[in-house]
Design a protein around this motif. Structure first.
Motif, mmCIF file in Angstrom:
data_model
loop_
_atom_site.group_PDB
_atom_site.id
_atom_site.type_symbol
_atom_site.label_atom_id
_atom_site.label_comp_id
_atom_site.label_asym_id
_atom_site.label_seq_id
_atom_site.Cartn_x
_atom_site.Cartn_y
_atom_site.Cartn_z
ATOM 1 N N ALA A 126 0.828 -1.212 0.000
ATOM 2 C CA ALA A 126 0.000 0.000 0.000
ATOM 3 C C ALA A 126 0.857 1.254 0.000
ATOM 4 C CB ALA A 126 -0.917 -0.008 1.223
ATOM 5 N N ALA A 127 2.009 1.187 0.676
ATOM 6 C CA ALA A 127 2.905 2.346 0.738
ATOM 7 C C ALA A 127 3.787 2.464 -0.498
ATOM 8 C CB ALA A 127 3.782 2.248 1.986
ATOM 9 N N GLY A 128 3.791 1.417 -1.337
ATOM 10 C CA GLY A 128 4.628 1.429 -2.531
ATOM 11 C C GLY A 128 6.099 1.281 -2.217
ATOM 12 N N VAL A 129 6.408 0.553 -1.127
ATOM 13 C CA VAL A 129 7.784 0.458 -0.630
ATOM 14 C C VAL A 129 8.285 -0.981 -0.714
ATOM 15 C CG1 VAL A 129 9.240 0.696 1.420
ATOM 16 C CG2 VAL A 129 7.489 2.400 0.939
ATOM 17 N N PRO A 130 9.505 -1.213 -1.257
ATOM 18 C CA PRO A 130 10.105 -2.542 -1.194
ATOM 19 C C PRO A 130 10.850 -2.732 0.127
ATOM 20 C CG PRO A 130 11.486 -1.120 -2.525
ATOM 21 C CD PRO A 130 10.306 -0.280 -2.087
ATOM 22 N N MET A 131 10.669 -3.883 0.751
ATOM 23 C CA MET A 131 11.352 -4.209 2.007
ATOM 24 C C MET A 131 11.993 -5.580 1.832
ATOM 25 S SD MET A 131 8.649 -2.699 4.796
ATOM 26 C CE MET A 131 9.896 -1.807 5.718
ATOM 27 N N TYR A 132 13.316 -5.609 1.877
ATOM 28 C CA TYR A 132 14.071 -6.828 1.603
ATOM 29 C C TYR A 132 14.619 -7.382 2.919
ATOM 30 C CZ TYR A 132 14.041 -4.501 -2.965
ATOM 31 O OH TYR A 132 13.669 -3.859 -4.119
ATOM 32 N N ILE A 133 14.161 -8.568 3.314
ATOM 33 C CA ILE A 133 14.586 -9.129 4.594
ATOM 34 C C ILE A 133 15.403 -10.409 4.372
ATOM 35 C CG2 ILE A 133 12.612 -8.136 5.796
ATOM 36 C CD1 ILE A 133 11.304 -10.901 5.822
ATOM 37 N N GLY A 134 16.241 -10.726 5.370
ATOM 38 C CA GLY A 134 17.039 -11.952 5.304
ATOM 39 C C GLY A 134 18.146 -11.911 4.278
ATOM 40 N N CYS A 135 18.791 -10.752 4.102
ATOM 41 C CA CYS A 135 19.789 -10.577 3.045
ATOM 42 C C CYS A 135 21.209 -10.696 3.590
ATOM 43 C CB CYS A 135 19.588 -9.231 2.362
ATOM 44 S SG CYS A 135 17.980 -9.052 1.567
ATOM 45 N N GLY A 136 21.513 -11.864 4.152
ATOM 46 C CA GLY A 136 22.853 -12.116 4.658
ATOM 47 C C GLY A 136 23.417 -13.380 4.022
ATOM 48 N N ALA A 137 24.070 -14.215 4.858
ATOM 49 C CA ALA A 137 24.624 -15.475 4.355
ATOM 50 C C ALA A 137 23.569 -16.575 4.442
ATOM 51 C CB ALA A 137 25.887 -15.848 5.132
ATOM 52 N N VAL A 144 19.257 -17.754 -2.353
ATOM 53 C CA VAL A 144 19.582 -17.572 -3.772
ATOM 54 C C VAL A 144 20.077 -18.879 -4.366
ATOM 55 C CG1 VAL A 144 21.080 -16.364 -5.401
ATOM 56 C CG2 VAL A 144 20.072 -15.119 -3.486
ATOM 57 N N MET A 145 20.891 -19.630 -3.632
ATOM 58 C CA MET A 145 21.376 -20.917 -4.126
ATOM 59 C C MET A 145 20.217 -21.882 -4.337
ATOM 60 S SD MET A 145 25.141 -21.651 -2.438
ATOM 61 C CE MET A 145 24.544 -22.006 -0.797
ATOM 62 N N VAL A 146 19.204 -21.832 -3.443
ATOM 63 C CA VAL A 146 18.017 -22.671 -3.635
ATOM 64 C C VAL A 146 17.313 -22.299 -4.941
ATOM 65 C CG1 VAL A 146 15.680 -23.125 -2.790
ATOM 66 C CG2 VAL A 146 17.607 -23.222 -1.209
ATOM 67 N N ALA A 223 16.368 -23.981 14.093
ATOM 68 C CA ALA A 223 15.386 -22.915 13.874
ATOM 69 C C ALA A 223 16.020 -21.792 13.060
ATOM 70 C CB ALA A 223 14.885 -22.380 15.212
ATOM 71 N N HIS A 224 15.630 -21.677 11.805
ATOM 72 C CA HIS A 224 16.166 -20.649 10.911
ATOM 73 C C HIS A 224 15.062 -20.226 9.953
ATOM 74 C CE1 HIS A 224 20.407 -19.224 9.835
ATOM 75 N NE2 HIS A 224 20.369 -19.336 11.157
ATOM 76 N N PRO A 225 15.176 -19.040 9.360
ATOM 77 C CA PRO A 225 14.058 -18.530 8.553
ATOM 78 C C PRO A 225 13.785 -19.256 7.242
ATOM 79 C CG PRO A 225 15.374 -16.714 9.413
ATOM 80 C CD PRO A 225 16.143 -17.971 9.674
ATOM 81 N N GLU A 226 14.775 -19.964 6.674
ATOM 82 C CA GLU A 226 14.558 -20.532 5.342
ATOM 83 C C GLU A 226 13.317 -21.416 5.239
ATOM 84 O OE1 GLU A 226 19.172 -20.090 5.465
ATOM 85 O OE2 GLU A 226 17.502 -20.320 6.873
ATOM 86 N N PRO A 227 13.076 -22.353 6.180
ATOM 87 C CA PRO A 227 11.857 -23.168 6.060
ATOM 88 C C PRO A 227 10.561 -22.382 6.254
ATOM 89 C CG PRO A 227 13.495 -24.287 7.414
ATOM 90 C CD PRO A 227 13.960 -22.879 7.244
ATOM 91 N N VAL A 228 10.675 -21.155 6.761
ATOM 92 C CA VAL A 228 9.505 -20.291 6.941
ATOM 93 C C VAL A 228 9.221 -19.493 5.677
ATOM 94 C CG1 VAL A 228 8.579 -18.330 8.251
ATOM 95 C CG2 VAL A 228 9.854 -20.128 9.431
ATOM 96 N N THR A 229 10.284 -19.071 4.971
ATOM 97 C CA THR A 229 10.081 -18.203 3.808
ATOM 98 C C THR A 229 10.020 -18.952 2.485
ATOM 99 O OG1 THR A 229 12.453 -17.768 3.400
ATOM 100 C CG2 THR A 229 11.324 -16.385 5.038
ATOM 101 N N LEU A 230 10.797 -20.014 2.324
ATOM 102 C CA LEU A 230 10.847 -20.708 1.043
ATOM 103 C C LEU A 230 9.498 -21.277 0.585
ATOM 104 C CD1 LEU A 230 14.328 -22.431 1.419
ATOM 105 C CD2 LEU A 230 13.701 -20.767 -0.352
ATOM 106 N N PRO A 231 8.600 -21.689 1.507
ATOM 107 C CA PRO A 231 7.294 -22.171 1.034
ATOM 108 C C PRO A 231 6.480 -21.126 0.276
ATOM 109 C CG PRO A 231 7.691 -22.966 3.250
ATOM 110 C CD PRO A 231 8.777 -21.966 2.946
ATOM 111 N N PRO A 391 15.030 -13.222 -0.243
ATOM 112 C CA PRO A 391 15.920 -13.238 -1.414
ATOM 113 C C PRO A 391 15.482 -14.120 -2.565
ATOM 114 C CG PRO A 391 17.226 -13.219 0.586
ATOM 115 C CD PRO A 391 15.794 -13.382 1.013
ATOM 116 N N GLU A 392 14.913 -15.297 -2.276
ATOM 117 C CA GLU A 392 14.510 -16.198 -3.352
ATOM 118 C C GLU A 392 13.407 -15.609 -4.217
ATOM 119 O OE1 GLU A 392 12.101 -17.449 0.321
ATOM 120 O OE2 GLU A 392 14.097 -16.657 -0.144
ATOM 121 N N GLU A 393 12.708 -14.588 -3.708
ATOM 122 C CA GLU A 393 11.574 -14.011 -4.429
ATOM 123 C C GLU A 393 11.976 -12.859 -5.343
ATOM 124 O OE1 GLU A 393 7.873 -14.473 -1.391
ATOM 125 O OE2 GLU A 393 9.447 -13.084 -0.753
#
Length: 419
Positions: A126-137, A144-146, A223-231, A391-393
């Motif tokens: 709604a705000a027209g803003v990109p927010m990029y999360i989880g941009c580390g290793a 990205v490798m996935v 416990a890490h974010p990848e299994p939460v975001t990749l789906p 990142p994968e998106e």
């Protein structure tokens, strides 16, 4: 510094990983104005001396001060949050960026704050803003490798993410130790049989071949974010899991023992962090901490992850302040169908340690990745993307690998040549 250069804001700039991100971002060509903010700006003096003259300025900021935060980010081309732990810092900064309608990027590796970030997706659109999360290793490079590996398949069935971190004696901040305690013991959100499942961290183990001199290594579901975001990108995948570990192996037992003590209420988290911080700066630490740490080390004998001889040698060397050779790396394995037949595709990082650029240590890997993600994000045309993205998106693999090269990474350090 009033000019036409694009203003990039770093919050928590004095942190180990964020300092690396700033230095390596500065390597790339670009017309930037870097505004560095931290609660202790005096810690940025040496960094400012290393950067090209006139590129950056430093100032004090308490990110919990709404007015000061608003003034700091106003008109920024990108705001990078490097202050942790993210489960306490990401919320205020993301909400300020939404209000100011400025793009946001972080290297968040906490599940709770990742879920909160994803919940802001509609607001960001709604705000027209990109927010990029989880941009580390991890998360970050791993995502990205996935995407890279999955692009070789027609359908994706299983995704496994692996990370191992080496001996970081003396260079780990308290926010990282806080994260490690929650990773080693506690609830673990994963994706199993096509849906989300809550498990316990560190209980399930497996062996996998890793680069960076690690070879066949035991890792633990964590416990890490990848299994939460990749789906979100692969909703039809059957299983998406993340496994992690520390090198040498006895560190796994040590951190697990202390983490369990925190989870069970036997040790306050601040006391546990004090204990781990003492050990990593070659101090003895508390007797209470050692009682729980030794309990974790004994468990390694039961699982076969380490022998009695290996534990005795580890404790003897650690007692005299010995730093073990640094070994670390990332790997992903994706299975599915290609042309109607079962297939498996993997990606992994090849090298680490002294003499390397990307995996000299955890700060280098995370900071370098963050700098590369920043370049890709800033290279996007304004207004082409809005919402909260992992990142994968959004990060095209080849553009990201090129970004890693632009911030100084040799191409041969990015992916194993066999992949």
């Amino acid at each position: 510094m009033a000019n036409s250069r694009r203003r990039v804001v770093f919050i928590g700039a004095a942190g180990e990983m964020c300092r690396l991100a700033i230095e390596r971002f500065a390597v790339a060509d670009g017309d930037w104005e870097l505004a560095l903010y931290d609660i202790r700006p005096e810690l940025l003096d040496q960094l400012l001396q290393r950067l090209p003259a006139g590129l950056a300025t430093a100032a004090r900021l308490d990110l919990y001060d709404p007015e000061g935060l608003r003034d700091a980010i106003e008109g920024a081309a990108l705001v990078v949050l490097g202050a942790g732990p993210y489960n306490r810092t990401a919320g205020p900064v993301m909400e300020a960026c939404l209000a100011a309608k400025v793009p946001y990027l972080d290297f968040d590796d906490d599940i709770e704050s990742t879920l909160h970030g994803l919940s802001l997706n509609d607001d960001a659109r709604a705000a027209g803003v990109p927010m990029y999360i989880g941009c580390g290793a991890s998360p970050g490079i791993t995502n990205v490798m996935v995407a890279d590996a999955a692009s070789e398949l027609d359908t994706v069935e299983n995704i496994d993410v692996y990370w191992v971190v080496g001996d970081e004696r003396g260079s780990i901040g308290r926010a990282v130790l806080d994260h490690m305690l929650r990773v080693a013991a506690g609830p673990c959100m994963t994706w199993e049989n096509g849906g989300p499942v809550l498990r316990q961290s560190w209980l399930e183990t497996r062996w996998t071949e890793l680069g960076g001199g690690l070879g066949l290594t035991m890792v633990h579901e964590t416990a890490h974010p990848e299994p939460v975001t990749l789906p979100r990108k692969y909703p039809n995948a059957k299983n998406i899991r993340c496994f992690g570990g520390l090198d040498p192996a006895p560190y796994n037992g040590l951190v697990r023992g202390v983490g369990l003590a925190v989870q069970k209420g036997q040790m306050p988290v601040e006391e546990a962090i004090d204990f781990l911080e003492a050990l990593l700066t070659n101090k003895f630490g508390s007797v209470t901490g050692w009682r729980h740490a030794l309990s974790g080390l004994r468990n390694l004998l039961r699982t076969g992850e380490a022998s009695r001889t290996e534990l005795i040698k580890f404790l003897a060397l650690a007692a005299v302040g010995h730093t073990f050779p640094y070994k670390s790396g990332l790997k992903v394995e994706v299975t599915g169908l290609r042309n109607g037949l079962p297939a498996a595709v993997s990606r992994r990082t090849p090298v680490c340690g002294p003499g390397t650029y990307l995996f000299t240590d955890m700060a280098a890997a995370t900071g370098t990745a963050c700098a590369a993600f920043m370049l890709v994000a800033l290279g996007e045309e304004s207004g082409t993307r809005a919402g909260v993205f992992t990142p994968e998106e959004w990060a095209d693999p080849e553009k990201f690998y090129e970004g890693l090269e632009r911030v100084g990474t040799p191409r041969e350090e990015i992916l194993d040549a066999t992949n």
